[in-house]
Design an enzyme around this catalytic site. Structure first.
Site, PDB file in Angstrom:
ATOM      1  N   ASP A  67       0.816  -1.217   0.000  1.00 52.71           N
ATOM      2  CA  ASP A  67       0.000   0.000   0.000  1.00 52.71           C
ATOM      3  C   ASP A  67       0.850   1.268   0.000  1.00 52.71           C
ATOM      4  O   ASP A  67       2.073   1.209   0.164  1.00 52.71           O
ATOM      5  CB  ASP A  67      -0.969  -0.006   1.201  1.00 52.71           C
ATOM      6  CG  ASP A  67      -0.308  -0.381   2.527  1.00 52.71           C
ATOM      7  OD1 ASP A  67       0.931  -0.503   2.577  1.00 52.71           O
ATOM      8  OD2 ASP A  67      -1.025  -0.528   3.525  1.00 52.71           O
ATOM      9  N   ASN A 136      -7.269  -2.944  14.744  1.00 48.22           N
ATOM     10  CA  ASN A 136      -8.687  -3.239  14.467  1.00 48.22           C
ATOM     11  C   ASN A 136      -8.853  -4.406  13.489  1.00 48.22           C
ATOM     12  O   ASN A 136      -9.933  -4.629  12.956  1.00 48.22           O
ATOM     13  CB  ASN A 136      -9.399  -1.985  13.938  1.00 48.22           C
ATOM     14  CG  ASN A 136      -8.811  -1.490  12.622  1.00 48.22           C
ATOM     15  OD1 ASN A 136      -7.931  -2.123  12.047  1.00 48.22           O
ATOM     16  ND2 ASN A 136      -9.291  -0.351  12.139  1.00 48.22           N
ATOM     17  N   HIS A 138      -7.246  -4.767  10.562  1.00 49.07           N
ATOM     18  CA  HIS A 138      -7.073  -4.487   9.133  1.00 49.07           C
ATOM     19  C   HIS A 138      -5.757  -5.077   8.618  1.00 49.07           C
ATOM     20  O   HIS A 138      -4.822  -5.290   9.387  1.00 49.07           O
ATOM     21  CB  HIS A 138      -7.190  -2.987   8.819  1.00 49.07           C
ATOM     22  CG  HIS A 138      -6.035  -2.120   9.213  1.00 49.07           C
ATOM     23  ND1 HIS A 138      -6.175  -1.001   9.990  1.00 49.07           N
ATOM     24  CD2 HIS A 138      -4.716  -2.184   8.914  1.00 49.07           C
ATOM     25  CE1 HIS A 138      -5.002  -0.421  10.145  1.00 49.07           C
ATOM     26  NE2 HIS A 138      -4.093  -1.122   9.506  1.00 49.07           N
TER      27      HIS A 138
HETATM   28  C1  GLP Z   1      -0.741   0.454   8.644  1.00 49.17           C
HETATM   29  C2  GLP Z   1      -0.269  -0.288   7.391  1.00 49.17           C
HETATM   30  C3  GLP Z   1      -0.364  -1.782   7.584  1.00 49.17           C
HETATM   31  C4  GLP Z   1       0.330  -2.184   8.877  1.00 49.17           C
HETATM   32  C5  GLP Z   1      -0.343  -1.524  10.055  1.00 49.17           C
HETATM   33  C6  GLP Z   1       0.282  -1.880  11.398  1.00 49.17           C
HETATM   34  O1  GLP Z   1      -2.104   0.530   8.664  1.00 49.17           O
HETATM   35  N1  GLP Z   1      -1.019   0.109   6.238  1.00 49.17           N
HETATM   36  O2  GLP Z   1       0.212  -2.436   6.453  1.00 49.17           O
HETATM   37  O3  GLP Z   1       0.292  -3.579   9.026  1.00 49.17           O
HETATM   38  O4  GLP Z   1      -0.285  -0.114   9.866  1.00 49.17           O
HETATM   39  O5  GLP Z   1       1.424  -1.120  11.615  1.00 49.17           O
HETATM   40  P1  GLP Z   1       2.486  -1.402  12.747  1.00 49.17           P
HETATM   41  O6  GLP Z   1       3.326  -2.535  12.264  1.00 49.17           O
HETATM   42  O7  GLP Z   1       3.276  -0.133  12.856  1.00 49.17           O
HETATM   43  O8  GLP Z   1       1.741  -1.740  13.991  1.00 49.17           O
END
Ligand code: GLP
Length: 258
Positions: A67, A136, A138
């Site tokens: 993304d 959440n 995602h």
């Molecule tokens: C963002 C990214 C995801 C990632 C998530 C968790 O939303 N788009 O790809 O997995 O954050 O991030 P972190 O690893 O910093 O907890």
């Protein structure tokens, strides 16, 4: 699903690195899907180390990132392109012409998303997709409510995500409200998905991912339908699982896929 519960972030990162290094050694021209965020940083450090000290060769790989924010140029220090270069690509011998990251400044976003999907197909699909998870539930930027069959497209970020991100931007005008993201359906087509999670605030999402119903409200719950979902998580992220004795690595002989 193969679920490995490791002691801490270090152990999680070591194990994830073994999986990725093994994939690259077994198939040097693999197509690897990369993720951003704080979670895979330890993994990327270990991949850099393997390149520098053990000659791990990235030159034949094709890469696709999950993304990118809409409206940020790749040079912006909060763009995911910038993250990938500084945390991994600048330090290994990956071929820049084989790197794919959605372009947040594309003129025709819909066409760009279709092109991205075509490129994945032309590369023969993704062999190993690295994934983080949001608190959440995602995955990539497929927020709760995302279609479970979705493809690469533009998504509106939730107000919570926009608020969370605001602290990283000096100029409030630059805080992104949209992102380009591979869809849940795109991610599901990878041969293997390697989902990493640490930190206690991910525990409810991991519990729902593994033990809850498959629902668009927890996009990561689609892992239950994936042919080879491999979760490498630490004790804190696993702390709300009911059936840890089923998930623990001790129960899963090496290489067994279920
Ligand atoms: C963002 C990214 C995801 C990632 C998530 C968790 O939303 N788009 O790809 O997995 O954050 O991030 P972190 O690893 O910093 O907890």
């Amino acid at each position: 699903m193969l679920v490995e519960i490791l002691d801490d972030y270090e152990a999680m990162s070591n194990r994830a690195a073994e999986v990725v290094i093994d994939q690259i050694r077994r198939k040097p021209d693999s197509t690897i899907g990369f993720a951003t965020g704080s979670t895979p940083k330890g993994l990327y450090d270990r991949l850099i180390e393997a390149h520098k000290t053990r000659g791990l060769d990235f030159s034949k790989l094709t890469t696709f990132n999950l993304d990118e924010y809409v409206g940020l140029p790749p040079s912006h220090d909060q763009s995911y392109a910038h993250y990938m270069w500084t945390n991994l690509f600048d330090h290994v011998n990956v071929d820049p012409s084989k790197i794919h990251i959605p372009h947040g400044m594309a003129d025709d976003i819909d066409e760009h998303c279709r092109w991205y999907e075509r490129r994945i197909e032309e590369a023969g699909g993704i062999d190993l997709q690295i994934l983080g998870i949001g608190a959440n539930g995602h995955i990539a930027f497929n927020e709760p409510g995302s279609s479970l069959g979705s493809r690469t497209r533009i998504k509106t970020l939730t107000s919570k995500t926009v608020e969370d991100n605001a602290r990283f931007f000096d100029d409030p005008e630059m805080v992104p409200e949209y992102a380009l993201t591979m869809g849940v359906g795109t991610i599901m087509e990878a041969e293997e998905v390697l989902l990493l999670a640490n930190v206690t605030n991910k525990a409810p999402a991991i519990q729902k991912t593994l033990e809850g119903p498959i629902t668009a409200m927890v996009p990561a719950s689609m892992m239950q339908l994936h042919r080879f979902a491999h979760l490498v998580i630490d004790e804190t992220a696993a702390s709300e699982l009911e059936y840890t004795h089923h998930h623990g690595i001790a129960e899963v002989p090496d290489g067994q896929r279920s």
